[in-house]
Design a protein around this motif. Structure first.
Motif, short mmCIF file in Angstrom:
data_model
loop_
_atom_site.label_atom_id
_atom_site.label_comp_id
_atom_site.label_asym_id
_atom_site.label_seq_id
_atom_site.Cartn_x
_atom_site.Cartn_y
_atom_site.Cartn_z
N VAL A 28 0.82 -1.19 0.09
CA VAL A 28 0.09 -0.03 0.09
C VAL A 28 0.99 1.41 0.01
CG1 VAL A 28 -1.58 1.22 1.34
CG2 VAL A 28 -2.04 -1.24 1.07
N ALA A 29 1.97 1.41 0.82
CA ALA A 29 2.79 2.21 0.87
C ALA A 29 3.54 2.53 -0.44
CB ALA A 29 3.77 2.03 2.03
N ALA A 30 3.81 1.49 -1.28
CA ALA A 30 4.85 1.73 -2.25
C ALA A 30 3.88 2.05 -3.52
CB ALA A 30 5.51 0.39 -2.79
N ASN A 31 2.44 1.99 -3.36
CA ASN A 31 1.48 1.88 -4.54
C ASN A 31 0.13 2.95 -4.33
OD1 ASN A 31 2.19 -0.44 -6.68
ND2 ASN A 31 2.67 -1.07 -4.65
N GLU A 32 0.61 4.06 -4.22
CA GLU A 32 -0.19 5.29 -3.95
C GLU A 32 -1.50 5.19 -4.95
OE1 GLU A 32 1.86 8.88 -3.69
OE2 GLU A 32 3.08 8.42 -2.11
N ASP A 33 -1.42 4.65 -6.05
CA ASP A 33 -2.50 4.62 -7.06
C ASP A 33 -3.33 3.51 -6.94
OD1 ASP A 33 -0.67 3.06 -7.84
OD2 ASP A 33 -1.13 3.57 -9.80
N LEU A 34 -3.35 2.81 -5.84
CA LEU A 34 -4.47 1.87 -5.64
C LEU A 34 -5.95 2.33 -5.64
CD1 LEU A 34 -2.76 -0.40 -2.60
CD2 LEU A 34 -3.20 -1.14 -5.12
N ASP A 35 -6.50 1.41 -6.41
CA ASP A 35 -8.03 1.81 -6.42
C ASP A 35 -8.85 0.98 -5.52
OD1 ASP A 35 -8.43 3.20 -8.98
OD2 ASP A 35 -7.47 1.49 -9.73
N LEU A 36 -8.42 0.00 -4.91
CA LEU A 36 -9.27 -0.91 -4.02
C LEU A 36 -8.09 -1.86 -3.02
CD1 LEU A 36 -11.84 -1.61 -2.76
CD2 LEU A 36 -11.99 -3.48 -4.75
N VAL A 37 -8.23 -2.21 -1.89
CA VAL A 37 -7.69 -3.19 -1.04
C VAL A 37 -8.75 -4.22 -0.73
CG1 VAL A 37 -6.61 -3.80 0.98
CG2 VAL A 37 -5.72 -1.73 -0.31
N LEU A 38 -8.70 -5.45 -0.97
CA LEU A 38 -9.32 -6.60 -0.31
C LEU A 38 -8.74 -7.24 0.50
CD1 LEU A 38 -10.46 -7.96 -3.83
CD2 LEU A 38 -11.93 -6.33 -2.51
N LEU A 39 -9.18 -7.14 1.88
CA LEU A 39 -8.53 -7.54 2.95
C LEU A 39 -9.49 -8.80 3.90
CD1 LEU A 39 -6.27 -6.58 5.12
CD2 LEU A 39 -7.99 -5.26 6.09
N ASP A 40 -8.61 -9.70 4.24
CA ASP A 40 -9.06 -10.61 5.14
C ASP A 40 -8.84 -10.16 6.53
OD1 ASP A 40 -10.07 -12.92 6.30
OD2 ASP A 40 -8.47 -14.22 5.61
N LEU A 41 -9.76 -10.40 7.36
CA LEU A 41 -9.79 -10.08 8.66
C LEU A 41 -8.79 -10.77 9.65
CD1 LEU A 41 -13.22 -8.81 10.01
CD2 LEU A 41 -11.16 -7.40 9.46
N LYS A 42 -8.87 -12.24 9.20
CA LYS A 42 -8.00 -13.26 9.96
C LYS A 42 -6.68 -13.45 9.32
CE LYS A 42 -11.53 -14.98 13.22
NZ LYS A 42 -11.98 -15.87 13.83
N MET A 43 -5.83 -13.02 9.54
CA MET A 43 -4.46 -13.46 8.73
C MET A 43 -3.31 -13.19 9.55
SD MET A 43 -4.56 -10.30 5.77
CE MET A 43 -3.36 -11.15 4.66
N PRO A 44 -2.10 -13.73 9.26
CA PRO A 44 -0.87 -13.45 10.12
C PRO A 44 -0.50 -12.08 10.31
CG PRO A 44 -0.47 -15.09 8.50
CD PRO A 44 -1.78 -14.58 8.17
N GLY A 45 -0.25 -11.61 11.73
CA GLY A 45 0.00 -10.36 12.06
C GLY A 45 -1.22 -9.44 12.42
N VAL A 46 -2.43 -10.10 12.46
CA VAL A 46 -3.58 -9.29 12.70
C VAL A 46 -4.24 -9.76 13.89
CG1 VAL A 46 -5.65 -8.62 11.99
CG2 VAL A 46 -4.00 -8.42 10.19
#
Length: 220
Positions: free
Chosen positions: A45-63
């Motif tokens: 996300v930090a490296a791609n400022e032109d993202l149109d959308l993030v699809l995010l799983d709630l349960k994943m490593p580090g969360v």
């Protein structure tokens, strides 16, 4: 054509979302990035400022709970984030929206339903499944959790870091050292945290945080 980041630790479901994205964009060639843990998502996300959308799983490593969603919304508030989860509990869906999600897509939906949901968000609409319609009256328990979620969402990134260190049982002096700030600054953050969460002690603040930022806060 859309530029989308898929964050999920299951390769098969990442592939399913790739297919759904193709359907959503009428077969156009999309730019699709993938990550399998929250650190990878944050880096992309930090490296791609032109993202149109993030699809995010709630349960994943580090969360833990909603921590991944909240961290991303605080650091990149302009990027639409849709939660894609096996969880379908209505309260969880509403809390995700309260934390800034642009939509909530249950993994149980079919390919074409997921595609339609993604397209609606890309078109600027909020998507939630029918059973979690936002105009339905929440239960008393849902109201209480939603109220806490809305208060938590007002914390700044630094206040969230201070709260997480308090939850680890660290005293102000150690928190100041780890954040490289003065102890008086830590005390000021704690005062602001208590005020925003409408609680009167560090213990109450930690309990409020555990409501949404523990592994047990998201139903299976």
């Amino acid at each position: 054509m859309a530029k989308v980041l898929i964050g999920d630790d299951h390769p098969l479901f990442r592939e399913a979302l790739r297919v759904a994205l193709g359907d959503a964009c009428d077969g156009e060639e999309n730019t699709i990035l993938e990550a399998q843990d929250i650190d990878g998502i944050k880096s992309l996300v930090a490296a791609n400022e032109d993202l149109d959308l993030v699809l995010l799983d709630l349960k994943m490593p580090g969360v833990s709970g909603f921590s991944g969603l909240v961290e991303l919304k605080q650091s990149h508030p302009e990027v639409p984030i849709v939660v894609v989860s096996a969880t379908e509990e209505r309260g969880t869906i509403r809390e995700a929206i309260a934390f800034g999600a642009a939509g909530f897509i249950p993994k149980s939906l079919g390919r074409h339903e997921i595609a339609a949901a993604i397209q609606s968000v890309l078109d600027g609409e909020l998507f939630v499944p029918p059973h979690a319609r936002m105009d339905d009256e929440p239960t008393d328990e849902e109201k209480e959790r939603l109220a806490i979620a809305k208060r938590m969402a007002t914390l700044t990134p630094q206040q969230m870091r201070v709260l997480s260190l308090i939850a680890e049982g660290k005293p102000n002096k150690i928190i100041a050292f780890e954040l490289d700030v003065a102890e008086t600054t830590v005390k000021a953050h704690i005062t602001a945290i208590l005020r925003k969460l409408k609680v009167h002690s560090r213990t109450q603040a930690v309990l409020a945080a555990q409501t949404h930022f523990s592994k047990e806060s998201i139903p299976s």
